[in-house]
Design a protein around this motif. Sequence first.
Motif, PDB file in Angstrom:
ATOM      1  N   PHE A  66      17.228  20.485 -17.949  1.00 47.65           N
ATOM      2  CA  PHE A  66      16.266  21.471 -18.441  1.00 47.65           C
ATOM      3  C   PHE A  66      15.045  21.563 -17.545  1.00 47.65           C
ATOM      4  N   ASP A  87      14.129  18.039 -15.640  1.00 49.81           N
ATOM      5  CA  ASP A  87      14.858  17.985 -14.368  1.00 49.81           C
ATOM      6  C   ASP A  87      14.227  18.877 -13.321  1.00 49.81           C
ATOM      7  N   LYS A  88      13.590  19.949 -13.786  1.00 49.26           N
ATOM      8  CA  LYS A  88      12.978  20.891 -12.860  1.00 49.26           C
ATOM      9  C   LYS A  88      11.652  21.347 -13.450  1.00 49.26           C
ATOM     10  N   SER A 111      12.995  20.487  -2.931  1.00 49.86           N
ATOM     11  CA  SER A 111      13.153  21.883  -3.361  1.00 49.86           C
ATOM     12  C   SER A 111      14.025  22.024  -4.595  1.00 49.86           C
ATOM     13  N   GLN A 112      14.957  21.054  -4.779  1.00 44.13           N
ATOM     14  CA  GLN A 112      15.931  21.221  -5.866  1.00 44.13           C
ATOM     15  C   GLN A 112      15.276  21.263  -7.234  1.00 44.13           C
ATOM     16  N   GLY A 159      13.259  26.243  -4.528  1.00 46.85           N
ATOM     17  CA  GLY A 159      14.696  25.973  -4.534  1.00 46.85           C
ATOM     18  C   GLY A 159      15.480  26.934  -5.409  1.00 46.85           C
ATOM     19  N   GLU A 160      14.772  27.719  -6.202  1.00 49.36           N
ATOM     20  CA  GLU A 160      15.428  28.632  -7.133  1.00 49.36           C
ATOM     21  C   GLU A 160      14.382  29.659  -7.574  1.00 49.36           C
ATOM     22  N   ARG A 184      18.391  40.271  -4.884  1.00 50.86           N
ATOM     23  CA  ARG A 184      19.448  39.314  -4.531  1.00 50.86           C
ATOM     24  C   ARG A 184      19.667  39.282  -3.022  1.00 50.86           C
ATOM     25  N   LYS A 188      18.104  33.482  -0.333  1.00 44.64           N
ATOM     26  CA  LYS A 188      19.022  32.460   0.182  1.00 44.64           C
ATOM     27  C   LYS A 188      19.234  31.368  -0.866  1.00 44.64           C
ATOM     28  N   PRO A 190      19.377  30.211  -5.131  1.00 46.37           N
ATOM     29  CA  PRO A 190      19.891  30.855  -6.344  1.00 46.37           C
ATOM     30  C   PRO A 190      18.861  31.785  -7.000  1.00 46.37           C
TER      31      PRO A 190
ATOM     32  N   SER B  18      16.352   9.704 -17.681  1.00 44.79           N
ATOM     33  CA  SER B  18      17.521  10.515 -18.076  1.00 44.79           C
ATOM     34  C   SER B  18      18.720   9.622 -18.337  1.00 44.79           C
ATOM     35  N   GLN B 110      23.370  24.283   5.790  1.00 48.22           N
ATOM     36  CA  GLN B 110      22.947  25.451   4.997  1.00 48.22           C
ATOM     37  C   GLN B 110      23.866  26.631   5.300  1.00 48.22           C
ATOM     38  N   ASP B 112      25.348  30.653   3.742  1.00 48.84           N
ATOM     39  CA  ASP B 112      24.946  31.769   2.895  1.00 48.84           C
ATOM     40  C   ASP B 112      25.266  31.594   1.414  1.00 48.84           C
ATOM     41  N   PRO B 115      23.795  27.228  -0.726  1.00 50.16           N
ATOM     42  CA  PRO B 115      22.489  26.675  -0.356  1.00 50.16           C
ATOM     43  C   PRO B 115      22.448  25.160  -0.495  1.00 50.16           C
ATOM     44  N   PRO B 117      19.736  21.983  -1.287  1.00 58.12           N
ATOM     45  CA  PRO B 117      20.728  21.094  -1.900  1.00 58.12           C
ATOM     46  C   PRO B 117      21.774  21.827  -2.743  1.00 58.12           C
ATOM     47  N   MET B 119      23.182  22.248  -5.993  1.00 57.17           N
ATOM     48  CA  MET B 119      22.544  21.986  -7.278  1.00 57.17           C
ATOM     49  C   MET B 119      23.250  22.808  -8.332  1.00 57.17           C
ATOM     50  N   VAL B 145      23.189  17.363  -8.044  1.00 57.76           N
ATOM     51  CA  VAL B 145      21.968  17.660  -7.280  1.00 57.76           C
ATOM     52  C   VAL B 145      21.982  16.759  -6.046  1.00 57.76           C
ATOM     53  N   LYS B 184      23.605  13.991 -17.209  1.00 58.47           N
ATOM     54  CA  LYS B 184      23.177  15.380 -17.419  1.00 58.47           C
ATOM     55  C   LYS B 184      24.372  16.303 -17.545  1.00 58.47           C
TER      56      LYS B 184
END
Lengths: 244, 199
Positions: A66, A87-88, A111-112, A159-160, A184, A188, A190, B18, B110, B112, B115, B117, B119, B145, B184
Motif C-alpha cells: 500500500f 510500501d510507497k 525510485s521504487q 518511479g511511478e 502514456r 518510461k 508505470p 512488514s 532498462q 521500454d 522499467p 526496478p 516492481m 521489488v 506482501k
Amino acid sequence: MKDGQVVKGIQFKNHEIVGDIIDLASRYSHEGADELVFYDITASPDRRSVDRKWINLVAKEINIPFCVAGGIKTIADAEEVLNYGADKISINTPALKNPDLIEQLAKRFGSQCIVVGIDSFAIKNNYKVHLYTGDPDQSKESSKTTNSWISEVQDRGAGEIVLNCMNQDGVREGYDLGQLREMRNLCKVPLIASGGAGKMSDFYDVFNQADVSGSIAASVFHKKIIDISDLKKYLQKKQIEVRL
Amino acid sequence: MPKNSIAIVNAGGSNISSLTFALDRIKASYITTNQIAQIEDSSHVILPGVGAANDAMDKLKKSNLIEVVRNLKQPTLGICLGMQLLLDHSMENNVNCLSIIEGRCKAFSQQDKCPVPHMGWNNVNFNKASPLTEDLDNDDYFYFVHSYYAPITNSSIGITDYSESFASIIQKDNFYGTQFHPEKSSDQGSKLLRTFINL
C-alpha cells in the motif's frame, strides 16, 4: 482519508464518509485488490503532514502493498510513513512546491517507492496541473502543463505516476482515454490511471486503449457498484492480464 | 527450543515490520536478533533483505554472522536481497556474498516495456518440485521489488519472466530464497510463509 474515515467526493468536492479505514482496507485486500492507495486529502491544504496512526494498523491488517499520500514534505516525513509499514509514498502538492524533493526522496529510499500523483484538469486539449486539490476553496492551477510535469518528475526520479484526471473524478463516466493515451507516450515508468471509473468496461477500455500499467478507482468500490474479484474475472475473460 | 522459534536475522536495524506483521498474521512466534546463539538455537531462520548488498554483507560481517549463516542446518529463508545474499556474488557494488548457493546477481537493463526496478505482481513458474512450493498453485502471482536478479541455475525452483528470465525461488538443501516478498504477496505469500515455518 479525513478525520480517521474514508471519504469520497465528486471532482474533489462535497466529500461524504464511506467507511472505516481498516474495515475497507481489509475488504479490498480480500476481494483481490493488488494495491491500496490512501490519500490524506486535507493534509496539504491544512499545512500539516499526514496523520500516521492508522498506517501501522493498516500494515498489520493487510498482506498486499500500500501507498500513502498526504503532505509528505521532507525526508523525515517519508521515513516515518515507510517505517510505519507503508510500501510507497506518493507526493503531489509538495512536489510542485519543491520539485527537488522528488530527487531527494528517490536518492534516499529508491525510485521504487516514490510515486508522484498529478491532478490534471483539462480545458479542451490543454492539460494543466493543479495543487491543494484536497480542499475546494484552495485548489488552484499551477504554472505547469501536465505534459511537461510528467517528463520532469521522471527525470527527477519518480518511479511511478498516478494521473488523476480531475474532470472525470467521481462522475463515473469512464477514464479520460485521450489524455491518458497522450501521457502514456511520455512515460518510461508505470502510469496509473485515476478518475472516472463507473462500470467494468471502463477498466477494460483504459487498459486496452490507453495501455496504462494500472488503474485506480474509489467510488465504484466504496459504493459497492463493482466487486473487485468480479472485475478481475471480467478483465481476464477479455484477455487483460490480471492476478486472480 | 520450542517448535517454530524463528530467528529473523537483523544485523543492521533495517525496517522489517512488514515481515513481522506477516508472521503475526499466521500466528508464528519469532525473535529479531543478531546474536549468534539465538540464531543457532532457532528452529527456522529468516534472512530479510532491505537496502544494498554491500551494506547487508558489511553488517553480517560486523556481527560475525557470515560463518554462522553458512553453517546453519535448520530451514533458512532469504527474502529479496536476503535471497541474493545466499549466492556467490552480486553486481550491486560488486560484492562477494555468502556463497551458499551457486550464482552471481546481475542488474536488469532498462528497457521500454520493463522499467527498472522491477516492481509489482508477476507470476512464478515452479520448474522443479520443492517442499516450499508443493502447496502453491503454479504460475500464481507474487509481489516483486528489485533491480538485481539471480540467474537460472540448478538451484532454481521458481522462474519468472521480465526483461530477462530469472530465478524467483531458489533452494539448496535447507537453504531457500524468494526474490519476491511473500509478506506482501496476499494469500499465496502467507501460504508460502506457513509452509516454510512447518518445514
